[in-house]
Design a protein around this motif. Structure first.
Motif, PDB file in Angstrom:
ATOM      1  N   VAL A   5       1.073  -1.012   0.045  1.00 48.88           N
ATOM      2  CA  VAL A   5      -0.288   0.176   0.064  1.00 48.88           C
ATOM      3  C   VAL A   5       0.986   1.462   0.408  1.00 48.88           C
ATOM      4  O   VAL A   5       1.453   1.629   0.738  1.00 48.88           O
ATOM      5  CB  VAL A   5      -0.863   0.353   1.463  1.00 48.88           C
ATOM      6  N   ALA A   6       0.699   2.909  -0.531  1.00 48.31           N
ATOM      7  CA  ALA A   6       0.951   3.298  -0.836  1.00 48.31           C
ATOM      8  C   ALA A   6      -0.147   4.377  -0.483  1.00 48.31           C
ATOM      9  O   ALA A   6      -1.254   4.083  -1.235  1.00 48.31           O
ATOM     10  CB  ALA A   6       1.651   4.301  -2.321  1.00 48.31           C
ATOM     11  N   VAL A   7       0.283   5.345   0.459  1.00 48.35           N
ATOM     12  CA  VAL A   7      -0.824   6.615   0.156  1.00 48.35           C
ATOM     13  C   VAL A   7      -0.932   7.898   0.023  1.00 48.35           C
ATOM     14  O   VAL A   7       0.587   8.212  -0.076  1.00 48.35           O
ATOM     15  CB  VAL A   7      -1.694   6.791   1.736  1.00 48.35           C
ATOM     16  N   VAL A   8      -1.510   9.030  -1.273  1.00 46.48           N
ATOM     17  CA  VAL A   8      -0.993  10.217  -1.583  1.00 46.48           C
ATOM     18  C   VAL A   8      -2.270  10.847  -1.351  1.00 46.48           C
ATOM     19  O   VAL A   8      -2.916  10.540  -1.722  1.00 46.48           O
ATOM     20  CB  VAL A   8      -1.297   9.649  -2.973  1.00 46.48           C
ATOM     21  N   VAL A  77      -1.224   8.339  -8.844  1.00 47.21           N
ATOM     22  CA  VAL A  77      -1.153   6.354  -8.753  1.00 47.21           C
ATOM     23  C   VAL A  77      -1.076   5.915  -9.451  1.00 47.21           C
ATOM     24  O   VAL A  77      -0.117   4.292  -9.049  1.00 47.21           O
ATOM     25  CB  VAL A  77      -3.139   7.010  -8.571  1.00 47.21           C
ATOM     26  N   ASN A  78      -0.966   6.241 -10.729  1.00 41.55           N
ATOM     27  CA  ASN A  78      -0.692   5.013 -11.955  1.00 41.55           C
ATOM     28  C   ASN A  78       0.228   4.838 -11.938  1.00 41.55           C
ATOM     29  O   ASN A  78       0.571   3.111 -12.499  1.00 41.55           O
ATOM     30  CB  ASN A  78      -1.552   5.246 -13.066  1.00 41.55           C
ATOM     31  N   TYR A  83       4.500  -0.185  -8.512  1.00 48.22           N
ATOM     32  CA  TYR A  83       5.303  -0.561  -7.523  1.00 48.22           C
ATOM     33  C   TYR A  83       5.043  -1.177  -6.576  1.00 48.22           C
ATOM     34  O   TYR A  83       5.341  -1.799  -5.275  1.00 48.22           O
ATOM     35  CB  TYR A  83       6.385   0.618  -6.346  1.00 48.22           C
ATOM     36  N   TYR A  84       3.530  -0.833  -6.011  1.00 50.54           N
ATOM     37  CA  TYR A  84       2.770  -1.584  -4.678  1.00 50.54           C
ATOM     38  C   TYR A  84       1.459  -2.023  -5.711  1.00 50.54           C
ATOM     39  O   TYR A  84       1.051  -1.968  -6.729  1.00 50.54           O
ATOM     40  CB  TYR A  84       2.053   0.024  -4.378  1.00 50.54           C
ATOM     41  N   THR A  85       1.005  -2.697  -4.443  1.00 49.10           N
ATOM     42  CA  THR A  85      -0.625  -3.640  -5.041  1.00 49.10           C
ATOM     43  C   THR A  85      -1.360  -2.373  -5.164  1.00 49.10           C
ATOM     44  O   THR A  85      -3.122  -1.771  -6.280  1.00 49.10           O
ATOM     45  CB  THR A  85      -0.968  -4.832  -4.287  1.00 49.10           C
ATOM     46  N   HIS A  86      -2.006  -1.756  -3.932  1.00 54.70           N
ATOM     47  CA  HIS A  86      -2.556  -0.867  -4.117  1.00 54.70           C
ATOM     48  C   HIS A  86      -2.467   0.454  -3.850  1.00 54.70           C
ATOM     49  O   HIS A  86      -1.346   0.484  -3.351  1.00 54.70           O
ATOM     50  CB  HIS A  86      -4.031  -1.115  -2.917  1.00 54.70           C
ATOM     51  N   VAL A  87      -3.099   1.506  -3.948  1.00 54.00           N
ATOM     52  CA  VAL A  87      -3.322   2.809  -3.952  1.00 54.00           C
ATOM     53  C   VAL A  87      -3.828   3.455  -3.351  1.00 54.00           C
ATOM     54  O   VAL A  87      -5.254   3.284  -3.891  1.00 54.00           O
ATOM     55  CB  VAL A  87      -2.508   3.774  -4.875  1.00 54.00           C
ATOM     56  N   ILE A  88      -3.968   4.133  -2.120  1.00 51.60           N
ATOM     57  CA  ILE A  88      -5.196   4.516  -1.572  1.00 51.60           C
ATOM     58  C   ILE A  88      -4.520   6.246  -1.905  1.00 51.60           C
ATOM     59  O   ILE A  88      -4.259   6.883  -1.821  1.00 51.60           O
ATOM     60  CB  ILE A  88      -5.385   4.800   0.041  1.00 51.60           C
ATOM     61  N   ILE A 159     -10.063   3.527  -3.509  1.00 55.00           N
ATOM     62  CA  ILE A 159      -8.310   3.200  -3.088  1.00 55.00           C
ATOM     63  C   ILE A 159      -7.601   1.786  -4.170  1.00 55.00           C
ATOM     64  O   ILE A 159      -8.704   0.927  -5.235  1.00 55.00           O
ATOM     65  CB  ILE A 159      -9.014   1.359  -2.290  1.00 55.00           C
ATOM     66  N   VAL A 160      -7.092   2.270  -5.715  1.00 54.28           N
ATOM     67  CA  VAL A 160      -6.489   1.224  -6.532  1.00 54.28           C
ATOM     68  C   VAL A 160      -5.992   0.309  -6.711  1.00 54.28           C
ATOM     69  O   VAL A 160      -4.371   0.570  -6.363  1.00 54.28           O
ATOM     70  CB  VAL A 160      -5.950   3.066  -7.579  1.00 54.28           C
ATOM     71  N   SER A 161      -6.163  -0.435  -7.267  1.00 49.53           N
ATOM     72  CA  SER A 161      -5.050  -1.481  -8.024  1.00 49.53           C
ATOM     73  C   SER A 161      -5.152  -2.385  -9.532  1.00 49.53           C
ATOM     74  O   SER A 161      -5.323  -3.038  -9.898  1.00 49.53           O
ATOM     75  CB  SER A 161      -5.280  -2.765  -6.456  1.00 49.53           C
ATOM     76  N   VAL A 162      -6.206  -1.081 -10.552  1.00 50.90           N
ATOM     77  CA  VAL A 162      -6.010  -1.136 -11.328  1.00 50.90           C
ATOM     78  C   VAL A 162      -6.035   0.014 -12.426  1.00 50.90           C
ATOM     79  O   VAL A 162      -6.025   1.052 -11.737  1.00 50.90           O
ATOM     80  CB  VAL A 162      -7.580  -2.093 -11.755  1.00 50.90           C
ATOM     81  N   GLY A 163      -5.096   0.123 -13.672  1.00 49.94           N
ATOM     82  CA  GLY A 163      -5.542   0.673 -14.670  1.00 49.94           C
ATOM     83  C   GLY A 163      -6.665   1.988 -14.548  1.00 49.94           C
ATOM     84  O   GLY A 163      -7.343   1.350 -15.539  1.00 49.94           O
ATOM     85  N   THR A 164      -7.012   2.620 -14.304  1.00 49.62           N
ATOM     86  CA  THR A 164      -7.901   3.480 -14.271  1.00 49.62           C
ATOM     87  C   THR A 164      -7.826   5.323 -13.911  1.00 49.62           C
ATOM     88  O   THR A 164      -7.217   5.542 -13.705  1.00 49.62           O
ATOM     89  CB  THR A 164      -9.345   3.409 -13.790  1.00 49.62           C
ATOM     90  N   LYS A 165      -9.267   5.688 -14.620  1.00 48.54           N
ATOM     91  CA  LYS A 165      -9.240   7.832 -14.286  1.00 48.54           C
ATOM     92  C   LYS A 165      -9.844   7.600 -12.991  1.00 48.54           C
ATOM     93  O   LYS A 165     -10.612   7.042 -13.410  1.00 48.54           O
ATOM     94  CB  LYS A 165      -9.064   8.710 -15.500  1.00 48.54           C
TER      95      LYS A 165
END
Length: 289
Positions: A5-8, A77-78, A83-88, A159-165
């Protein structure tokens, strides 16, 4: 060292919320996995966030501020997803929490969660009932503050773990499925303390002074003319209907039933009724934020 997990976030001078954000996410994921865009390169922000990954950007007022902000957040995020599975990702006054009844930490939950998804926690606004809650916030928020308002507007796909906008404001994405785990909540802290609310609104009004909503491309709530009377706003929380218990399943089901394309925008959304409802958080949440 975890790479789950990373958080932004982005922050400008909101030191009260930054301290809470750092305490919440730093303890769970490690400061080395927190990414803070320091809008205006504030020295106090850099000092408090020591050990995090800090990106300084100019602080001058700009047209289309929120569009530029979310373009930067989307790209970050993208990029981090490599480098991370999930980005918050979210605002400095928004925190993802897991119900203590689940028995897992937020990190443990996300380590076990399926990737290739966007997760949407249920949005709750922590409100300061100034008629009942006199204690200042000097450490934990939850405990001194126990009341929450149901807020679909803050049920954000964060909470994102896929390519999206992600759309401007963080309210919608182009991911065409809705996953709302029963144990996840997004707490919006804007109204958690009356005095801090007044200070934050004064700072935001100063940022947008002399600009129009169209120029800034940001919500009207940043502008002095849309502010209203602060104490009357907080006094009004007492009039919200109190709901016994803490069962969010019916509201999640309504989100699922209404989920679909948001017109021709390419984004997906669910209905966001203006519920005039409040709940008392169970004591198990005390100290989690």
């Amino acid at each position: 060292m975890q790479s789950t997990v990373a958080v932004v976030t982005m922050v400008r001078d909101d030191l009260f919320f930054l301290k809470i954000w750092l305490a919440h996410y730093g303890a769970q994921f490690g400061r080395e996995n927190l990414y803070i865009i320091n809008h205006g390169r504030g020295e106090d922000v850099a000092r408090l966030a020591e050990g995090c990954n800090i990106i300084g950007i100019p602080g001058e007022a700009q047209k289309n501020f929120d569009m530029k902000r979310w373009r930067l957040l989307n790209n970050l995020v993208n990029g981090l997803r490599g480098y991370y599975t999930h980005v918050i990702v979210g605002d400095i006054d928004e925190l993802v929490v897991i119900d203590p009844a689940d028995g897992r930490s937020l990190l443990e939950f996300l380590q076990q969660a399926r990737k290739g998804r966007v997760l949407t926690p249920m949005g709750l606004e922590v409100i300061h009932r100034i008629d009942q809650e006199d204690a200042p916030i000097e450490g934990a928020v939850l405990g001194p503050r126990r009341h929450v308002r149901l807020a679909p507007h803050y049920s954000k796909p964060c909470i994102v773990s896929v390519g999206t906008k992600i759309a401007r404001g963080g309210h919608f994405t182009q991911f065409d499925q809705l996953f709302t785990p029963d144990c996840l909540y997004l707490l919006h802290l804007k109204f958690c303390d009356f005095e801090e609310y007044v200070s934050a609104m004064n700072r935001r009004n100063a940022v947008t002074e002399g600009m129009s909503v169209q120029e800034a491309a940001i919500g009207r709530h940043w502008f002095a003319e849309a502010r209203g009377e602060d104490r009357a706003l907080f006094d009004g929380f007492a009039a919200l209907e109190m709901v016994e218990g803490f069962d969010m399943r019916p509201y999640r089901k309504k989100m699922q039933r209404s989920f679909g394309p948001r017109g021709e925008t390419g984004f997906y959304a669910f209905d966001r009724p203006d519920y005039q409802l409040q709940f008392v958080l169970p004591e198990r949440f005390n100290g989690t934020v």
